[in-house]
Write a protein that holds these residues in place. Sequence first.
Motif, PDB file in Angstrom:
ATOM      1  N   THR A  50       0.786  -1.334   0.013  1.00  0.00           N
ATOM      2  CA  THR A  50       0.164  -0.068   0.187  1.00  0.00           C
ATOM      3  C   THR A  50       0.850   1.346   0.101  1.00  0.00           C
ATOM      4  N   VAL A  51       0.677   2.061  -0.859  1.00  0.00           N
ATOM      5  CA  VAL A  51       1.219   3.374  -0.826  1.00  0.00           C
ATOM      6  C   VAL A  51       0.802   4.289   0.329  1.00  0.00           C
ATOM      7  N   LEU A  52       1.746   4.781   1.046  1.00  0.00           N
ATOM      8  CA  LEU A  52       1.449   5.525   2.127  1.00  0.00           C
ATOM      9  C   LEU A  52       1.756   7.210   2.090  1.00  0.00           C
ATOM     10  N   GLY A  53       0.938   7.854   2.696  1.00  0.00           N
ATOM     11  CA  GLY A  53       1.062   9.308   2.754  1.00  0.00           C
ATOM     12  C   GLY A  53       1.166   9.554   4.319  1.00  0.00           C
ATOM     13  N   LYS A  54       1.579  10.963   4.591  1.00  0.00           N
ATOM     14  CA  LYS A  54       1.720  11.246   5.921  1.00  0.00           C
ATOM     15  C   LYS A  54       0.946  12.478   6.502  1.00  0.00           C
ATOM     16  N   VAL A  55       0.084  12.386   7.516  1.00  0.00           N
ATOM     17  CA  VAL A  55      -0.752  13.340   7.895  1.00  0.00           C
ATOM     18  C   VAL A  55      -0.148  14.394   8.505  1.00  0.00           C
ATOM     19  N   THR A  56      -0.096  15.670   8.016  1.00  0.00           N
ATOM     20  CA  THR A  56       0.614  16.447   8.392  1.00  0.00           C
ATOM     21  C   THR A  56       0.462  17.007   9.889  1.00  0.00           C
ATOM     22  N   VAL A  62      -0.822   7.008   6.609  1.00  0.00           N
ATOM     23  CA  VAL A  62      -1.996   6.335   6.252  1.00  0.00           C
ATOM     24  C   VAL A  62      -1.925   6.135   4.915  1.00  0.00           C
ATOM     25  N   PRO A  63      -2.846   5.047   4.217  1.00  0.00           N
ATOM     26  CA  PRO A  63      -3.002   5.002   3.022  1.00  0.00           C
ATOM     27  C   PRO A  63      -3.188   6.199   2.173  1.00  0.00           C
ATOM     28  N   TYR A  64      -2.128   6.296   1.268  1.00  0.00           N
ATOM     29  CA  TYR A  64      -2.211   7.506   0.165  1.00  0.00           C
ATOM     30  C   TYR A  64      -3.598   7.891  -0.459  1.00  0.00           C
ATOM     31  N   LYS A  65      -4.062   8.960  -0.420  1.00  0.00           N
ATOM     32  CA  LYS A  65      -5.165   9.210  -1.220  1.00  0.00           C
ATOM     33  C   LYS A  65      -5.095  10.754  -1.951  1.00  0.00           C
ATOM     34  N   ALA A  75       2.504  10.898  -1.924  1.00  0.00           N
ATOM     35  CA  ALA A  75       2.980   9.512  -1.682  1.00  0.00           C
ATOM     36  C   ALA A  75       4.290   9.562  -0.912  1.00  0.00           C
ATOM     37  N   ILE A  76       4.664   8.948   0.100  1.00  0.00           N
ATOM     38  CA  ILE A  76       5.911   9.033   0.760  1.00  0.00           C
ATOM     39  C   ILE A  76       6.636   7.820   0.537  1.00  0.00           C
ATOM     40  N   CYS A  77       6.067   6.464   0.836  1.00  0.00           N
ATOM     41  CA  CYS A  77       6.595   5.301   0.901  1.00  0.00           C
ATOM     42  C   CYS A  77       5.670   4.140   0.558  1.00  0.00           C
ATOM     43  N   ILE A  78       6.209   2.973   0.560  1.00  0.00           N
ATOM     44  CA  ILE A  78       5.348   1.688   0.342  1.00  0.00           C
ATOM     45  C   ILE A  78       5.284   0.404   1.474  1.00  0.00           C
ATOM     46  N   LEU A  79       4.298   0.459   1.963  1.00  0.00           N
ATOM     47  CA  LEU A  79       4.151  -0.613   3.300  1.00  0.00           C
ATOM     48  C   LEU A  79       4.993  -1.720   2.743  1.00  0.00           C
ATOM     49  N   ASP A  80       5.832  -2.386   3.477  1.00  0.00           N
ATOM     50  CA  ASP A  80       6.331  -3.602   3.450  1.00  0.00           C
ATOM     51  C   ASP A  80       5.907  -4.905   3.842  1.00  0.00           C
ATOM     52  N   ASN A  81       4.696  -4.922   4.944  1.00  0.00           N
ATOM     53  CA  ASN A  81       4.095  -5.885   5.455  1.00  0.00           C
ATOM     54  C   ASN A  81       2.903  -5.616   5.888  1.00  0.00           C
ATOM     55  N   ASN A  82       1.651  -6.338   5.875  1.00  0.00           N
ATOM     56  CA  ASN A  82       0.468  -6.182   6.300  1.00  0.00           C
ATOM     57  C   ASN A  82       0.610  -5.782   7.872  1.00  0.00           C
ATOM     58  N   GLN A  83      -0.406  -4.675   8.125  1.00  0.00           N
ATOM     59  CA  GLN A  83      -0.336  -3.990   9.484  1.00  0.00           C
ATOM     60  C   GLN A  83      -1.719  -4.146   9.828  1.00  0.00           C
ATOM     61  N   ASP A  84      -2.276  -4.453  10.946  1.00  0.00           N
ATOM     62  CA  ASP A  84      -3.616  -3.952  11.590  1.00  0.00           C
ATOM     63  C   ASP A  84      -3.763  -2.895  12.427  1.00  0.00           C
TER      64      ASP A  84
END
Length: 122
Positions: A50-56, A62-65, A75-84
């Motif tokens: 999942t592509v991630l973005g950062k809430v300022t 959180v997931p990029y939107k 978009a900042i980075c890409i998550l490398d494992n499932n996370q709950d």
Amino acid sequence: MLSTQYNGAPGQREIGTQEFIEVLASTDLQARLPGGVLLAQGNGVIKKGTVLGKVTATGKFVPYKASASDGSQSAICILDNNQDTTLTDIGASAWIAGIFDSSKLTGIDSAAKTALKLCYFV
């Protein structure tokens, strides 16, 4: 069942399966964000890739939107494992560089591809 029924070994359990999804197209030239990311609570299970973005305001990821206006539209980075993240914020690691299979990423679009300058997409 009591553990003594199996001479101290764990008893029978339900057998589960786990799907392994490889989002990297190559293991060459990959790098993770130093220190990882803090995923914000309340986003359910966020899948690997999942592509991630950062809430300022919070500094949490959180997931990029693309349509957001809280910072997560970048978009900042890409998550490398499932996370709950259902119940709590959780630390995770994420890639900032690598060669990725676009078809296996969640949330990738042309703007995200442009923002992820150290990532290549096939």
